[in-house]
Design a protein around this motif. Structure first.
Motif, PDB file in Angstrom:
ATOM      1  N   TRP A 208       0.829  -1.198   0.000  1.00  0.00           N
ATOM      2  CA  TRP A 208       0.000   0.000   0.000  1.00  0.00           C
ATOM      3  C   TRP A 208       0.869   1.255   0.000  1.00  0.00           C
ATOM      4  CZ3 TRP A 208      -5.326   0.671  -0.153  1.00  0.00           C
ATOM      5  CH2 TRP A 208      -6.068  -0.513  -0.200  1.00  0.00           C
ATOM      6  N   LEU A 209       0.524   2.183  -0.917  1.00  0.00           N
ATOM      7  CA  LEU A 209       1.301   3.417  -1.069  1.00  0.00           C
ATOM      8  C   LEU A 209       0.454   4.667  -0.886  1.00  0.00           C
ATOM      9  CD1 LEU A 209       3.460   2.420  -4.169  1.00  0.00           C
ATOM     10  CD2 LEU A 209       4.019   2.184  -1.748  1.00  0.00           C
ATOM     11  N   GLY A 210      -0.844   4.525  -0.750  1.00  0.00           N
ATOM     12  CA  GLY A 210      -1.714   5.667  -0.541  1.00  0.00           C
ATOM     13  C   GLY A 210      -3.164   5.237  -0.584  1.00  0.00           C
ATOM     14  N   SER A 211      -4.051   5.971   0.105  1.00  0.00           N
ATOM     15  CA  SER A 211      -5.461   5.595   0.109  1.00  0.00           C
ATOM     16  C   SER A 211      -6.310   6.680   0.741  1.00  0.00           C
ATOM     17  CB  SER A 211      -5.668   4.293   0.893  1.00  0.00           C
ATOM     18  OG  SER A 211      -5.481   4.513   2.282  1.00  0.00           O
ATOM     19  N   GLY A 212      -7.632   6.556   0.531  1.00  0.00           N
ATOM     20  CA  GLY A 212      -8.608   7.352   1.234  1.00  0.00           C
ATOM     21  C   GLY A 212      -9.004   6.689   2.543  1.00  0.00           C
ATOM     22  N   ASP A 213      -9.980   7.278   3.209  1.00  0.00           N
ATOM     23  CA  ASP A 213     -10.355   6.852   4.565  1.00  0.00           C
ATOM     24  C   ASP A 213     -10.963   5.453   4.630  1.00  0.00           C
ATOM     25  OD1 ASP A 213      -9.462   9.258   5.504  1.00  0.00           O
ATOM     26  OD2 ASP A 213     -11.447  10.185   5.599  1.00  0.00           O
ATOM     27  N   ASN A 214     -11.454   4.928   3.505  1.00  0.00           N
ATOM     28  CA  ASN A 214     -12.063   3.590   3.536  1.00  0.00           C
ATOM     29  C   ASN A 214     -11.067   2.494   3.894  1.00  0.00           C
ATOM     30  OD1 ASN A 214     -14.447   4.732   2.804  1.00  0.00           O
ATOM     31  ND2 ASN A 214     -14.632   3.709   0.822  1.00  0.00           N
ATOM     32  N   TYR A 215      -9.782   2.821   3.854  1.00  0.00           N
ATOM     33  CA  TYR A 215      -8.756   1.806   4.080  1.00  0.00           C
ATOM     34  C   TYR A 215      -7.928   2.083   5.326  1.00  0.00           C
ATOM     35  CZ  TYR A 215     -10.296   1.013  -0.629  1.00  0.00           C
ATOM     36  OH  TYR A 215     -11.094   0.799  -1.727  1.00  0.00           O
ATOM     37  N   THR A 216      -8.459   2.913   6.196  1.00  0.00           N
ATOM     38  CA  THR A 216      -7.795   3.213   7.465  1.00  0.00           C
ATOM     39  C   THR A 216      -8.833   3.205   8.585  1.00  0.00           C
ATOM     40  OG1 THR A 216      -8.122   5.601   7.273  1.00  0.00           O
ATOM     41  CG2 THR A 216      -6.130   4.695   6.282  1.00  0.00           C
ATOM     42  N   GLY A 217      -8.377   3.189   9.835  1.00  0.00           N
ATOM     43  CA  GLY A 217      -9.288   3.325  10.961  1.00  0.00           C
ATOM     44  C   GLY A 217      -9.460   2.099  11.822  1.00  0.00           C
ATOM     45  N   VAL A 218      -8.946   0.942  11.360  1.00  0.00           N
ATOM     46  CA  VAL A 218      -9.029  -0.289  12.141  1.00  0.00           C
ATOM     47  C   VAL A 218      -7.614  -0.826  12.332  1.00  0.00           C
ATOM     48  CG1 VAL A 218      -9.877  -2.663  12.207  1.00  0.00           C
ATOM     49  CG2 VAL A 218     -11.356  -0.838  11.347  1.00  0.00           C
ATOM     50  N   ALA A 219      -7.275  -1.209  13.565  1.00  0.00           N
ATOM     51  CA  ALA A 219      -5.920  -1.699  13.866  1.00  0.00           C
ATOM     52  C   ALA A 219      -5.522  -2.816  12.925  1.00  0.00           C
ATOM     53  CB  ALA A 219      -5.844  -2.163  15.315  1.00  0.00           C
ATOM     54  N   GLU A 220      -4.239  -2.812  12.532  1.00  0.00           N
ATOM     55  CA  GLU A 220      -3.769  -3.731  11.497  1.00  0.00           C
ATOM     56  C   GLU A 220      -3.890  -5.199  11.867  1.00  0.00           C
ATOM     57  OE1 GLU A 220      -0.646  -0.396  11.418  1.00  0.00           O
ATOM     58  OE2 GLU A 220      -2.490  -0.820  12.515  1.00  0.00           O
ATOM     59  N   GLY A 221      -3.795  -5.539  13.132  1.00  0.00           N
ATOM     60  CA  GLY A 221      -3.972  -6.929  13.535  1.00  0.00           C
ATOM     61  C   GLY A 221      -2.701  -7.691  13.784  1.00  0.00           C
ATOM     62  N   ASP A 222      -1.564  -6.994  13.831  1.00  0.00           N
ATOM     63  CA  ASP A 222      -0.287  -7.634  14.199  1.00  0.00           C
ATOM     64  C   ASP A 222       0.030  -8.862  13.357  1.00  0.00           C
ATOM     65  OD1 ASP A 222       0.168  -5.752  16.223  1.00  0.00           O
ATOM     66  OD2 ASP A 222      -1.089  -6.879  17.615  1.00  0.00           O
ATOM     67  N   ALA A 223      -0.181  -8.761  12.043  1.00  0.00           N
ATOM     68  CA  ALA A 223       0.196  -9.803  11.080  1.00  0.00           C
ATOM     69  C   ALA A 223      -0.591 -11.098  11.243  1.00  0.00           C
ATOM     70  CB  ALA A 223       1.691 -10.100  11.155  1.00  0.00           C
ATOM     71  N   ALA A 224      -1.732 -11.043  11.937  1.00  0.00           N
ATOM     72  CA  ALA A 224      -2.588 -12.224  12.090  1.00  0.00           C
ATOM     73  C   ALA A 224      -3.613 -12.272  10.953  1.00  0.00           C
ATOM     74  CB  ALA A 224      -3.312 -12.176  13.431  1.00  0.00           C
ATOM     75  N   TRP A 225      -3.989 -13.472  10.542  1.00  0.00           N
ATOM     76  CA  TRP A 225      -5.024 -13.643   9.523  1.00  0.00           C
ATOM     77  C   TRP A 225      -6.391 -13.411  10.157  1.00  0.00           C
ATOM     78  CZ3 TRP A 225      -4.211 -14.334   4.360  1.00  0.00           C
ATOM     79  CH2 TRP A 225      -2.901 -14.628   3.966  1.00  0.00           C
TER      80      TRP A 225
END
Length: 390
Positions: A208-225
């Protein structure tokens, strides 16, 4: 007596079942996939069949380096190119080329649904060694060299396309601007949902190199599926290559390994010859631009005075039935005996993953039943391509 091969490897310690510990294989420089081809095809960015530089890119597609797909939605304009390396840490590590994106028209305030990322796609049959969906599932280690004028966190998304788009988000940090840095991203094993054992798309990796708000706002999850949540994909991602025309980002030396590795235990990058690399890329796409009039694209037989039928084999067996493409109808000739006749129409029939039937029509002048070859019209403009990308 039984020969203990493991004991013959310096630094590799046998374990109870007669195998070897993963960490000791790594210490020996073998990894867990000794004597295999790299899982990432063209990770050294050497093959660029379509173009070494594509400009004015605003949407999705493969436009430059083979296997590296750009996913772009209403978030600026870019040049995507094969960059030649002549110095620096990545060059000293053995890499002469990189995939580079430059922002040429910025979008500093992207709409919520806008996005920019580079994607690599995998067939399911090439991922079975991760044993995903079983109690013996393996971790993923992704390594690559990266350089950008921007510093900060970049997100890497692993997306399972076979199981309701489950995904796992890892991250890396660019510490120094305009400096090649080597990064390692570890992704957890997943005991839920196996990859299909076929030639369809089962997983992709998205930088990922850039995005709008639809792709942010929730914790990444520490590399868990986890179950797919788009708001997780670029959360805390700070690169925003889209926000200024001074921005750029480049990558090379991509490798994917089975198991968890660090910078000290990571197996070495598996360099292939250019020929082997090209052949593996041609499973998905090839461009045949035979411009020497004496070299044929295909050979066959004349059917009447205006029609010819020729069989054309692909350079490599392709992943699936390809979509065929060509240059203009008039860029070809039919060579029949001592006669060269300009084409008026060129069409493909019955393409499979090995070959295609080429129909080339002319206005007149052919002799029914004679053999023929399809050649360039001597202008150097003729080409044929096959596309079986995921």
């Amino acid at each position: 007596s039984k020969i203990d091969v493991a004991n013959m490897l310096t630094g590799v310690t046998p374990v109870a079942n007669g195998g070897t510990a993963a960490t000791t294989f790594a210490a020996a420089g073998l990894g867990k996939r000794p004597n295999t081809k790299p899982l990432i095809i063209n990770g050294d960015m050497a093959v660029a069949q379509r173009s070494t530089s594509a400009t004015s890119i605003t949407g999705n597609g493969l436009n430059s380096i083979d296997r590296m797909y750009w996913s772009i939605n209403s978030i600026g304009t870019y040049t995507c190119a094969q960059e030649s390396l002549t110095s620096g840490p990545a060059f000293e590590a053995g890499f002469a080329n990189a995939m580079r994106i430059d922002c040429t028209s910025a979008d500093a305030s992207p709409a919520s649904a806008d996005y920019l990322y580079m994607q690599y796609n995998f067939e399911g049959q090439d991922l079975q060694l991760f044993k995903k969906g079983t109690s013996s599932a393996e971790k993923f280690t992704l390594a690559f060299w990266v350089k950008s004028n921007k510093t900060g966190q970049g997100n890497v998304e692993f997306k399972d396309k076979d199981n309701s788009n489950r995904h796992a988000i890892g991250s890396y940090t660019i510490s120094s601007a305009d400096t090649w840095e080597h990064k390692i991203v570890n992704i957890n094993a997943d005991t839920t949902g196996s990859f299909d054992d076929d030639n369809a798309k089962s997983m992709n990796i998205n930088w990922w190199l850039g995005s709008g708000d639809n792709y942010t706002g929730v914790a990444e999850g520490d590399a868990a599926w986890l179950a797919n949540d788009a708001d997780r994909a670029n959360n805390d991602g700070a690169l925003a290559i889209n926000d200024n025309t001074a921005n750029d980002w480049a990558i090379t030396g991509i490798q994917l390994e089975v198991g968890e590795y660090t910078s000290t235990t990571l197996p070495p990058f598996e360099h292939e010859s250019f020929g082997d690399n090209l052949a593996r890329c041609q499973r998905y796409f090839y461009l045949n631009n035979t411009v020497d009039a004496s070299m044929p694209f295909a050979s066959g037989v004349v059917n009447g005075t205006t029609n010819s039928r020729a069989v054309m084999r692909h350079p490599q067996p392709m992943r699936d039935q390809p979509t065929m493409g060509r240059s203009d109808n008039t860029h070809f000739k039919v060579y029949c005996g001592s006669t060269n006749v300009d084409s008026t129409n060129v069409a493909f029939y019955y393409p499979n993953n090995y070959q295609a039937l080429l129909y080339v029509d002319v206005s007149s002048g052919l002799t029914n039943g004679q053999g023929c070859v399809i050649i360039d019209d001597s202008g150097g403009n003729a080409y044929i391509q096959g596309d079986a990308e995921l």
